[in-house]
Write an enzyme that holds these catalytic residues in place. Structure first.
Site, short mmCIF file in Angstrom:
data_model
loop_
_atom_site.label_atom_id
_atom_site.label_comp_id
_atom_site.label_asym_id
_atom_site.label_seq_id
_atom_site.Cartn_x
_atom_site.Cartn_y
_atom_site.Cartn_z
N SER A 1 -25.14 19.79 -3.88
CA SER A 1 -24.73 20.20 -5.62
C SER A 1 -24.10 18.31 -5.76
O SER A 1 -23.82 18.05 -5.45
CB SER A 1 -24.14 20.84 -5.99
OG SER A 1 -23.35 20.80 -7.55
N TYR B 1 -16.78 26.81 -6.47
CA TYR B 1 -17.44 26.42 -5.90
C TYR B 1 -17.68 24.95 -6.33
O TYR B 1 -18.36 24.10 -4.97
CB TYR B 1 -18.69 26.42 -7.43
CG TYR B 1 -20.33 25.91 -7.62
CD1 TYR B 1 -20.55 27.08 -7.19
CD2 TYR B 1 -20.79 24.51 -8.20
CE1 TYR B 1 -22.01 26.60 -6.42
CE2 TYR B 1 -22.20 24.19 -7.68
CZ TYR B 1 -23.02 25.29 -6.96
OH TYR B 1 -23.85 24.83 -6.80
#
Length: 266
Positions: free
Chosen positions: A153, A166
């Site tokens: 990501s 995250y």
């Protein structure tokens, strides 16, 4: 991404769709019952692989099978954080591992989240992916090679408000990709970190509902369909991507999109 490596492998990068032949390969997609995971199961199966996927619920497996229709794939009721269940799952060999299973929460500023929720995110997004990678590596090295794709990501490289867990987990996963390449790349292990972009998935629905950072403000119509990253993942599983092993790749890269026969971004 190494643009020159990609061009060397794909001198005719603007030609027709590349052949994605994975016949004879066996693949495991974690969290493969919906979103990018389910689209990846479909893409790998259509390329000829025998595909297995994990889900945390029987209902998730049933929904995935309905969505797949006649496309064959085997679902396994396994929580990625269950070490014993994962070890048992790897009693069978896999040529391809896609570490896709992940959670976004807890969403909140650092003083507003519990350490228990933060640790669960790291256990799911990083430690469980490490365990799956470790289990796959033992098999792959013994057989002379294999492919591992870690779903990365932009959050691995840029902090986002409310996503400390995250971002930290994905940053750790990016370093794990580099470590595996350094230690086992010369033993036939092809590993990639792949950032799929902002995709229309249930996770994005959770992000929009939080309203906590700019990503949550993106309109749904601007999100990419899940089959776009899935097609790129299938391409990475082929020898055409060999020179890119060990790298963090981004679906927005024009050369990668061309190699995987994805439409250019506007």
């Amino acid at each position: 991404m190494d643009r020159h490596a990609l061009l060397r492998l794909n001198p005719t990068r603007h030609c027709r769709r590349p052949t994605m032949t994975l016949t004879g390969k066996t693949a495991l997609v974690t969290g493969g019952n919906r979103g990018i995971g389910l689209a990846t199961v479909r893409a790998l199966a259509l390329a000829g692989a025998a595909v297995h996927f994990t889900s945390r619920s029987a209902a998730g497996i049933a929904a995935a099978q309905r969505a797949l229709g006649d496309i064959p794939a085997t679902g396994h009721l396994v929580n990625m954080t269950d070490r014993l269940a994962m070890t048992t799952l790897f009693d069978q060999p896999f040529d391809i591992l896609v570490n896709n299973a992940a959670i976004i929460g807890p969403i909140g500023r650092i003083l507003d989240v519990s350490v228990e929720d933060w640790a669960l995110n790291i256990d799911t997004n990083l430690t469980a992916a490490f365990h799956a990678t470790q289990l796959a590596l033992g098999q792959m090295v013994a057989r002379g090679g294999g492919t591992i794709i870690n779903i990365s990501s932009g959050a691995a490289h840029r902090p986002q408000e409310g996503w400390s867990a995250y971002c930290a987990g994905k940053a750790g996963l990016a370093m794990l990709t580099r470590a595996v390449h350094m230690e086992y790349g010369d033993q036939g292990i092809r590993i990639f970190g792949f950032a799929p972009g902002v995709v229309d998935t249930d996770m994005q629905g959770t992000i929009r509902a939080s309203g906590i950072n700019p990503v949550s403000q993106l309109p749904r119509e601007s999100l990419a369909p899940a089959d776009h990253p899935a097609r790129a993942i299938a391409w990475l599983c082929t020898p055409a991507a060999d020179a890119l092993a060990g790298q963090e790749l981004d679906i927005r890269a024009p050369d990668l999109r061309a190699a995987a026969d994805l439409p250019p971004l506007a």
